[in-house]
Structure formats: structure tokens, C-alpha cells
Design an enzyme around this catalytic site. Structure first.
Site, PDB file in Angstrom:
ATOM      1  N   VAL A   9       0.707  -1.344   0.141  1.00  0.00           N
ATOM      2  CA  VAL A   9      -0.043  -0.313   0.016  1.00  0.00           C
ATOM      3  C   VAL A   9       1.558   0.916  -0.119  1.00  0.00           C
ATOM      4  CG1 VAL A   9      -2.258   1.446   1.259  1.00  0.00           C
ATOM      5  CG2 VAL A   9      -1.866  -1.240   1.283  1.00  0.00           C
ATOM      6  N   ALA A  38       9.505   5.946   6.062  1.00  0.00           N
ATOM      7  CA  ALA A  38       9.957   4.840   6.613  1.00  0.00           C
ATOM      8  C   ALA A  38      10.016   3.283   6.404  1.00  0.00           C
ATOM      9  CB  ALA A  38       9.574   5.220   8.346  1.00  0.00           C
ATOM     10  N   LYS A 100      -6.303  -1.559  10.503  1.00  0.00           N
ATOM     11  CA  LYS A 100      -7.340  -2.269  11.305  1.00  0.00           C
ATOM     12  C   LYS A 100      -7.272  -3.213  13.233  1.00  0.00           C
ATOM     13  CE  LYS A 100      -6.406  -5.609   7.918  1.00  0.00           C
ATOM     14  NZ  LYS A 100      -6.271  -5.138   6.514  1.00  0.00           N
ATOM     15  N   VAL A 127     -10.892  -0.563   6.870  1.00  0.00           N
ATOM     16  CA  VAL A 127     -12.256  -1.534   6.598  1.00  0.00           C
ATOM     17  C   VAL A 127     -13.192  -1.857   5.396  1.00  0.00           C
ATOM     18  CG1 VAL A 127     -14.151  -2.477   7.740  1.00  0.00           C
ATOM     19  CG2 VAL A 127     -13.107  -1.182   8.559  1.00  0.00           C
ATOM     20  N   ILE A 131     -13.478   0.329   0.038  1.00  0.00           N
ATOM     21  CA  ILE A 131     -15.049   1.184  -0.249  1.00  0.00           C
ATOM     22  C   ILE A 131     -15.317   1.572   0.547  1.00  0.00           C
ATOM     23  CG2 ILE A 131     -17.108  -0.456   0.726  1.00  0.00           C
ATOM     24  CD1 ILE A 131     -16.555  -2.887  -0.369  1.00  0.00           C
ATOM     25  N   LYS A 200     -11.536  -5.891  11.762  1.00  0.00           N
ATOM     26  CA  LYS A 200     -13.119  -5.000  10.753  1.00  0.00           C
ATOM     27  C   LYS A 200     -14.742  -5.030  11.903  1.00  0.00           C
ATOM     28  CE  LYS A 200     -10.679  -6.050   7.102  1.00  0.00           C
ATOM     29  NZ  LYS A 200      -9.770  -6.477   5.595  1.00  0.00           N
ATOM     30  N   GLY A 299      -5.376  -5.024  -2.058  1.00  0.00           N
ATOM     31  CA  GLY A 299      -4.822  -4.956  -2.967  1.00  0.00           C
ATOM     32  C   GLY A 299      -4.191  -3.125  -2.670  1.00  0.00           C
TER      33      GLY A 299
HETATM   34  N1  LIG Z   1      -2.414  -4.772   1.480  1.00  0.00           N
HETATM   35  C1  LIG Z   1      -3.679  -3.925   1.531  1.00  0.00           C
HETATM   36  O1  LIG Z   1      -4.569  -4.876   0.815  1.00  0.00           O
HETATM   37  C2  LIG Z   1      -3.971  -3.823   2.607  1.00  0.00           C
HETATM   38  C3  LIG Z   1      -5.894  -3.492   3.049  1.00  0.00           C
HETATM   39  C4  LIG Z   1      -6.172  -2.654   3.523  1.00  0.00           C
HETATM   40  C5  LIG Z   1      -5.132  -2.468   4.967  1.00  0.00           C
HETATM   41  N2  LIG Z   1      -4.331  -2.490   4.614  1.00  0.00           N
HETATM   42  C6  LIG Z   1      -3.449  -2.331   5.621  1.00  0.00           C
HETATM   43  O2  LIG Z   1      -2.130  -1.452   5.336  1.00  0.00           O
HETATM   44  C7  LIG Z   1      -1.138  -1.507   5.666  1.00  0.00           C
HETATM   45  C8  LIG Z   1       0.024  -1.697   5.057  1.00  0.00           C
HETATM   46  O3  LIG Z   1       0.131  -3.421   4.868  1.00  0.00           O
HETATM   47  P1  LIG Z   1       0.653  -3.492   3.496  1.00  0.00           P
HETATM   48  O4  LIG Z   1       0.163  -4.695   3.151  1.00  0.00           O
HETATM   49  O5  LIG Z   1       1.262  -2.249   2.655  1.00  0.00           O
HETATM   50  O6  LIG Z   1       2.154  -4.065   4.176  1.00  0.00           O
HETATM   51  P2  LIG Z   1       3.195  -4.819   3.741  1.00  0.00           P
HETATM   52  O7  LIG Z   1       3.466  -4.929   2.129  1.00  0.00           O
HETATM   53  O8  LIG Z   1       3.893  -6.222   4.502  1.00  0.00           O
HETATM   54  O9  LIG Z   1       4.163  -3.742   4.186  1.00  0.00           O
HETATM   55  C9  LIG Z   1       4.989  -3.096   5.403  1.00  0.00           C
HETATM   56  C10 LIG Z   1       5.711  -2.163   5.325  1.00  0.00           C
HETATM   57  O10 LIG Z   1       6.518  -1.101   6.596  1.00  0.00           O
HETATM   58  C11 LIG Z   1       7.625  -1.243   6.536  1.00  0.00           C
HETATM   59  N3  LIG Z   1       8.028  -1.719   8.109  1.00  0.00           N
HETATM   60  C12 LIG Z   1       8.024  -3.027   9.197  1.00  0.00           C
HETATM   61  N4  LIG Z   1       8.250  -2.969   9.840  1.00  0.00           N
HETATM   62  C13 LIG Z   1       9.097  -1.132  10.565  1.00  0.00           C
HETATM   63  C14 LIG Z   1       9.393  -0.350  11.512  1.00  0.00           C
HETATM   64  N5  LIG Z   1       9.625  -0.509  12.096  1.00  0.00           N
HETATM   65  N6  LIG Z   1      10.200   0.728  10.726  1.00  0.00           N
HETATM   66  C15 LIG Z   1       9.770   1.909   9.302  1.00  0.00           C
HETATM   67  N7  LIG Z   1       8.884   0.730   8.469  1.00  0.00           N
HETATM   68  C16 LIG Z   1       8.441  -1.187   9.297  1.00  0.00           C
HETATM   69  C17 LIG Z   1       8.127  -2.523   5.691  1.00  0.00           C
HETATM   70  O11 LIG Z   1       9.559  -2.358   5.770  1.00  0.00           O
HETATM   71  P3  LIG Z   1      10.070  -2.864   3.953  1.00  0.00           P
HETATM   72  O12 LIG Z   1      10.222  -2.908   3.069  1.00  0.00           O
HETATM   73  O13 LIG Z   1      11.623  -2.404   4.771  1.00  0.00           O
HETATM   74  O14 LIG Z   1      10.556  -4.664   4.285  1.00  0.00           O
HETATM   75  C18 LIG Z   1       7.249  -2.377   4.503  1.00  0.00           C
HETATM   76  O15 LIG Z   1       7.577  -1.338   3.609  1.00  0.00           O
HETATM   77  C19 LIG Z   1      -1.335  -2.481   7.150  1.00  0.00           C
HETATM   78  O16 LIG Z   1      -2.048  -1.885   8.527  1.00  0.00           O
HETATM   79  C20 LIG Z   1      -2.670  -3.664   6.345  1.00  0.00           C
HETATM   80  O17 LIG Z   1      -3.875  -3.636   7.145  1.00  0.00           O
HETATM   81  C21 LIG Z   1      -3.634  -3.188   3.612  1.00  0.00           C
END
Ligand SMILES: NC(=O)c1ccc[n+]([C@@H]2O[C@H](COP(=O)([O-])OP(=O)(O)OC[C@H]3O[C@@H](n4cnc5c(N)ncnc54)[C@H](OP(=O)(O)O)[C@@H]3O)[C@@H](O)[C@H]2O)c1
Length: 425
Positions: A9, A38, A100, A127, A131, A200, A299
Site C-alpha cells: 500500500v 520510513a 485495522k 475496513v 470501499i 473489522k 490490494g
Molecule cells: N495490502 C492490502 O491489501 C491492505 C488492505 C487494507 C489495509 N491494509 C493495511 O495497510 C497496512 C500496510 O499493509 P501492506 O500490505 O502495505 O504491508 P506490507 O506490504 O507488509 O508493507 C509494510 C511496510 O512497513 C515497513 N515496516 C515494517 N516494520 C517497520 C518499522 N519498524 N519501521 C518502519 N517501517 C516498517 C516495511 O518495510 P520494508 O519494506 O523494509 O520491509 C514495509 O515497507 C497494514 O496495516 C494493512 O493491514 C493493507
């Protein structure tokens, strides 16, 4: 502005903030300037659309800088996200998050800190991905009385159940396919065991009923024990099986409940047509009636849309020197456990094929004050099976009935127990 996280994201948010900088400046009334991003690991091969010098592994120093007035938290999980969000608010930044898990666990502290600081804490992305549902519940429906929220809020489980329905696959086969196609994680526990949907549900129930509901208040059952036979049985009854987040208010309005479990719903229910990894949230309110919100629930790109909507809103608020509507938990309704939830059951029993079985089974229901809506006998001899569908009763009464049925000598097995949504069966 600071961005925490550059994953699925975060990287998409950074891309859109950069690509659409001029247009966003028009919408906000000022330029959104990214002063730091970060990440966890200082990899040298990371591709960025912004100056790589903005990358840092010291998120705490970034959020406490004097020139950061909006922080976008897209790290996920509880720590260090919680400490970073709290520090950002305390240092005067508004926060946009998609986290969440954090909101469902500790919203009291988070919103109290935002209120005390006079800053926004916005979370549309937490959530159902793209949407719009947080803002409709928080703002559009704030003059109405929401009675019920039903949601398909986890795309992985919906994909798996949909695949089981359309192909007859077992849970394990459908999960393996979801993993192969990128719809399920290598460790799918958070999705298939309902933890993600429960977080959620807590957020939706808090918003809908103006009452603090945390993840510990949410009854949770996942889909890993749903069988191909149950899916086929649902189909025979004109139903499909969905994992639903169900947020309910009692008829006197004094109590609320939130639960996540597999449910049989009639095929003509609007949620039954939500296929694949899509999400939908169905809201029933006193004046508006029935509303359905539908779209991609996850996504990078869809979720970034929700994040950016919040970013524009909180940035506008900063310019105007105001905050958006605060979290309202004034109603303080009692939060009921699963035992008090009103529901219906579909129960399949393997029984001896002899006289008197039906009477004994019916007596077990009557003794627990559960009334039967329909009974069907299938097969003969060793294959004899009874399928019973109940009217609405408390979950506690239904569970007692099932325990009693298991003890009956002529009941060889209670092979399936599933809750049913809707009165139409
Ligand atoms: N993916 C989805 O479809 C989706 C949908 C709705 C909500 N969300 C929410 O959005 C958030 C992000 O999801 P995501 O899928 O983008 O996660 P992700 O792909 O796992 O990315 C997490 C990011 O956080 C960084 N990170 C981890 N620990 C850290 C720390 N201690 N200090 C600084 N940065 C740190 C990681 O760094 P590195 O790059 O160095 O590993 C990575 O860039 C979550 O809360 C998730 O629940 C995601």
C-alpha cells in the site's frame, strides 16, 4: 508529510502522491510535500518514485520532526505502529492509517490521544480496502439509527468459499489455489481463522452503534472447518456459505453484539452475489433502509485510494485549523457475548433409521425452547440423515440443543452445524 511503510500500500500511495502532486495541491489548497519515508530494512535495491534520500529506518525521529503535520501509517501490526501513531499525534501531526489490527485492539487510547491533541485520526482504509464505509457510517448516516451491519470484509475467505461453491473443491484445495493465485498469504491464519474480519467487525460495530467495541468483544470462527458437504447442502437449500462480520443491535436498542462466523445465506440476498475476492458491507438503518457498499477490499492500488481520500481530508482540515468529526462512543451500549446473539441454525444429523428418532430429536429442540422451521430426511439405513433448520433463538439455546442431540443414542453424529441468515428459508 511523512509516510511510514513502503510495502504493497505504502509504495502505491507514494506513487500517486508523486504522480498527482499538482492535482492534489488543487484539491487540498496547498502542496503535499513528502519529507520522509520510513521502512524496516535499508535495502539498496529498493525502487522509489521519490528521492531515495527521503528513506529512513528511524521512523520515530521522522514522526516527531517539527515540520511533519500529516503522518500516513502503513506499517501494520501493533508495535511499533502504536508508539509511532501516538508519538505523531502528541507531536501535533494528524494521522491516516489502514491498520485495522491496531484500531480494533486499542482504539480508546488512540482516539483519546487524537482528541487531546486536537488532531485527526482517519482510517477509511482499515475496513474493506477501497470501499467507502467508515465515512458513510461516521458522517453520512450520523443522522440515522443504524440497526445492523453485515459484511463480507475479507477477500481471501470469500475467494476460498466462492471457489468451493463453484468447483466443489475442499477447503484445502481452494486454499492452495488461493495461495497460488496470490489471494492468500503463505501463512493464511489471520484470514481463514477470521482474525482479520473480527478486527473489522469491532471497528464497524463501534462506528455503527457509537459504542466502544474491541476485538476481544467479537466472537470469532473461521472457515477452515467448512466442508464441501456443507457447501453442497447450502446449495440444495438455495443458499451459499459466506464468512460474515455481523454487527447487531438488540430490539430495545440497549445492547449490541459483533461476531464473525460462516453463515448460510439465501442466494437472493445481496451479499450472496459477492464473488471472488470482492468485499461488501450491507447496512440496515431506520430511515435509509437497506444500503450496500461493494468493491475491491484489498490490494495496493484500491487501498491507496482510501488512504489518499483521508490524506486530502485531513490536509484540508489542517489548513482550515479544524478537525473532522471525533469518534463518538457516548451510547455506551452493553456488548453482548455470542450466547445472547439471536440466530438460526442449520443442523445435519446422522441418525439410526428407525421409528421414534424424529420424536426424540424434536423433543431435544422443544426442551431448549428452540422452534423448528423445517425438517428433511435424506437417505436410508446407514446413510439416514436428518437436516433441521430452526427459527430464531439465542445462540446459547441452540448450542445446548446441539449438545443434547449429540447425547441421544439414536444420533450417530452431528455432522454439521451452521448458522443461517435471513428468514426466507
Ligand atoms: N495490502 C492490502 O491489501 C491492505 C488492505 C487494507 C489495509 N491494509 C493495511 O495497510 C497496512 C500496510 O499493509 P501492506 O500490505 O502495505 O504491508 P506490507 O506490504 O507488509 O508493507 C509494510 C511496510 O512497513 C515497513 N515496516 C515494517 N516494520 C517497520 C518499522 N519498524 N519501521 C518502519 N517501517 C516498517 C516495511 O518495510 P520494508 O519494506 O523494509 O520491509 C514495509 O515497507 C497494514 O496495516 C494493512 O493491514 C493493507
Amino acid at each position: 508529510m511523512a509516510l511510514l511503510g513502503h510495502g504493497a500500500v505504502g509504495s502505491e500511495v507514494a506513487r500517486l502522491l508523486t504522480r498527482d502532486a499538482d492535482e492534489l495541491a488543487q484539491r487540498v489548497g496547498a502542496r503535499l510535500e513528502l519529507v520522509g519515508v520510513a521502512v524496516n530494512s535499508a535495502r539498496s535495491d529498493r525502487e522509489t518514485v521519490f528521492d531515495p534520500a527521503l528513506l529512513t529506518t528511524d521512523a520515530m525521529s521522522l514522526v516527531t520532526r517539527g515540520d511533519v503535520d500529516v503522518v500516513i501509517e502503513l506499517i501494520g501490526g501493533i508495535e511499533p505502529a502504536r508508539s509511532l501513531v501516538l508519538a505523531a499525534l502528541e507531536h501535533g501531526a494528524s494521522v491516516v492509517t489502514g491498520n485495522k489490527a491496531l484500531l480494533a485492539e486499542d482504539s480508546t487510547t488512540l482516539f483519546a490521544t487524537a482528541d487531546a491533541a486536537g488532531r485527526d485520526l482517519s482510517y477509511e482504509a482499515a475496513v474493506a480496502g477501497a470501499i467507502p464505509i467508515v465515512r458513510p457510517l461516521r458522517e453520512s448516516l450520523t443522522g440515522d439509527h443504524v440497526r445492523r451491519v453485515l459484511g463480507i470484509v475479507n477477500g481471501t475467505t470469500n475467494f476460498i468459499l466462492d471457489a468451493m461453491t463453484s468447483t466443489g473443491q475442499s477447503f484445502d484445495e481452494a486454499l492452495a489455489e488461493a495461495q497460488r493465485l496470490g489471494f492468500a498469504e503463505a501463512d493464511p491464519t489471520a484470514d481463514v481463522e477470521g482474525f482479520d474480519a473480527a478486527a473489522k467487525a469491532a471497528i464497524l460495530a463501534s462506528l455503527a452503534f457509537h459504542t466502544r467495541v474491541t476485538i476481544d468483544d467479537v466472537h470469532r470462527e473461521g472457515i477452515s472447518s467448512v466442508t464441501a458437504a456443507e457447501i453442497a447442502s447450502a446449495d440444495d437449500m438455495g443458499c451459499v456459505v459466506k464468512l460474515l462480520a455481523i454487527c447487531d443491535q438488540s430490539s430495545d436498542g440497549q445492547a449490541v453484539s459483533a461476531r464473525v462466523h460462516p453463515v448460510m445465506i439465501p442466494k437472493d440476498h445481496p451479499l450472496a452475489s459477492v464473488r471472488g475476492a470482492y468485499n461488501a458491507v450491507f447496512v440496515e438503518s431506520e430511515s435509509a433502509g437497506q444500503l450496500m457498499f461493494y468493491g475491491p477490499g484489498a490490494g495496493g492500488s484500491p487501498t491507496a485510494s482510501a488512504v489518499l481520500g483521508d490524506v486530502v481530508a485531513v490536509a484540508r482540515n489542517r489548513l482550515l485549523g479544524v478537525t473532522g468529526p471525533p469518534e463518538r462512543t457516548h451510547a455506551r451500549r452493553r456488548v453482548l457475548g455470542i450466547g445472547d446473539a439471536l440466530t438460526r441454525y442449520h443442523i445435519a444429523l446422522d441418525v439410526d433409521d428407525k421409528a421414534g428418532v424424529l420424536a426424540s430429536v424434536a423433543l431435544a429442540f422443544a426442551e431448549n425452547e428452540v422452534s423448528i422451521s423445517a425438517v428433511q430426511q435424506e437417505g436410508h439405513g446407514d446413510d439416514a440423515q436428518l437436516v433441521v433448520i430452526t427459527h430464531t433463538a439465542t445462540d446459547a439455546a441452540l448450542s445446548r440443543t446441539v449438545r443434547q442431540l449429540r447425547d441421544l443414542p439414536m444420533v450417530r453424529d452431528v455432522s454439521s452445524v451452521m448458522r443461517v441468515e435471513g428468514e426466507g428459508l
